[in-house]
Structures are given as structure tokens and as C-alpha cells.
Design an enzyme around this catalytic site. Sequence first.
Site, PDB file in Angstrom:
ATOM      1  N   PRO A   1     -47.397  16.451  50.188  1.00 42.13           N
ATOM      2  CA  PRO A   1     -47.990  16.822  51.477  1.00 42.13           C
ATOM      3  C   PRO A   1     -48.480  15.668  52.357  1.00 42.13           C
ATOM      4  O   PRO A   1     -49.679  15.501  52.593  1.00 42.13           O
ATOM      5  CB  PRO A   1     -49.142  17.735  51.063  1.00 42.13           C
ATOM      6  CG  PRO A   1     -49.570  17.199  49.735  1.00 42.13           C
ATOM      7  CD  PRO A   1     -48.301  16.755  49.073  1.00 42.13           C
ATOM      8  N   CYS A   2     -47.546  14.910  52.897  1.00 45.72           N
ATOM      9  CA  CYS A   2     -47.911  13.812  53.790  1.00 45.72           C
ATOM     10  C   CYS A   2     -48.543  14.327  55.084  1.00 45.72           C
ATOM     11  O   CYS A   2     -49.233  13.570  55.772  1.00 45.72           O
ATOM     12  CB  CYS A   2     -46.709  12.927  54.070  1.00 45.72           C
ATOM     13  SG  CYS A   2     -45.247  13.790  54.651  1.00 45.72           S
ATOM     14  N   HIS A   3     -48.367  15.606  55.390  1.00 40.91           N
ATOM     15  CA  HIS A   3     -48.988  16.181  56.590  1.00 40.91           C
ATOM     16  C   HIS A   3     -50.507  16.246  56.452  1.00 40.91           C
ATOM     17  O   HIS A   3     -51.201  16.422  57.452  1.00 40.91           O
ATOM     18  CB  HIS A   3     -48.407  17.575  56.885  1.00 40.91           C
ATOM     19  CG  HIS A   3     -48.638  18.574  55.807  1.00 40.91           C
ATOM     20  ND1 HIS A   3     -47.823  18.664  54.686  1.00 40.91           N
ATOM     21  CD2 HIS A   3     -49.590  19.532  55.647  1.00 40.91           C
ATOM     22  CE1 HIS A   3     -48.260  19.631  53.907  1.00 40.91           C
ATOM     23  NE2 HIS A   3     -49.332  20.173  54.458  1.00 40.91           N
TER      24      HIS A   3
END
Length: 163
Positions: free
Chosen positions: A129-131
Amino acid sequence: MSPTKQHTVIDSPYGPLTLVADGGVLCGLYMTDQRHRPAEETFGAHAEAPFVEAEEELEAYFAGELKDFSVQLRLHGTPFQRGVWDQLRKIPYGETRTYGELADALGNPGASRAVGLANGKNPIGIIVPCHRVVGADGSLTGYGGGLDRKQRLLDFERGTALF
């Protein structure tokens, strides 16, 4: 192109997602118009079989029923990048961390920029989850899938999304 690579494309609330497997293990999840998206010809032949678990988990995630992915991943990158991506997987659903917090967690507090670069090259968006990474002041900063998608993913996880 590796003969062991395969891919499929699935629908999502955020547009088509291209899933890529290497030797039957998920190694890529790319959005349309994503920065650092590899060339299509590197994705291998079209196939369905290696993606059943990933598709089921993504479907459950988008339905709001799954918060932690367990699908097996093969992350191709430098040791530093893989360390950053491991830290991304530790950010709880619905929460965010700053680049500086990730650099601290890696034991390298001066590496915020390097963390940002590694974050941007994450090959398995959403599942890794780089968001969930934001600027030091909490503002949205770069996202390979676009800031609109980043905001929509964060809103979704916080329960404030409008599809």
C-alpha cells in the site's frame, strides 16, 4: 520477456488493473497510465490460473471485507527498495505514514527522499500500500497511479469514499 511471466487484466473501482506473475507468483499490479509501468511486452502471456487468489483478495478488499492481503508476492527490487516495500506492508489499513517515519523505521532517518523514490517504484500497488504514504505535513504527494486515485483509495479505506 521471461517465459515464466504471465498476466491478466481485471476490473476495479479504480480502473483496469494488470496483474503480473513470475513463476506463478504475483510480482506486479499496475494501473492504467501508471508512472514506472513496465512495457506491456514484458508482462508475458495472458493467463488466468496464477491470479485466482489475488483476484479473490482484491475483490474482497474492494468490497470492504479484507484489510490485510495474504497472497504470496515476489518483489523484484534492490535490497533497500524491498526494505521500504516491507515497511509499506506494515502500515495498517486506513492509516498513513510519512516518508520520514518510514526512513526512521528503516533505521536511516536521513533517507526520506530515497524512501520516496523506492515507494514510487513499488511494483505491486494496492496490495503493497504505497498509497498510504503522505508528506511530512500530511499532504498528498506523488503517487504512480495519480493523486486522484491515491485520494480515492485513502477515502475508501477511511470509509469516506464515493464510488
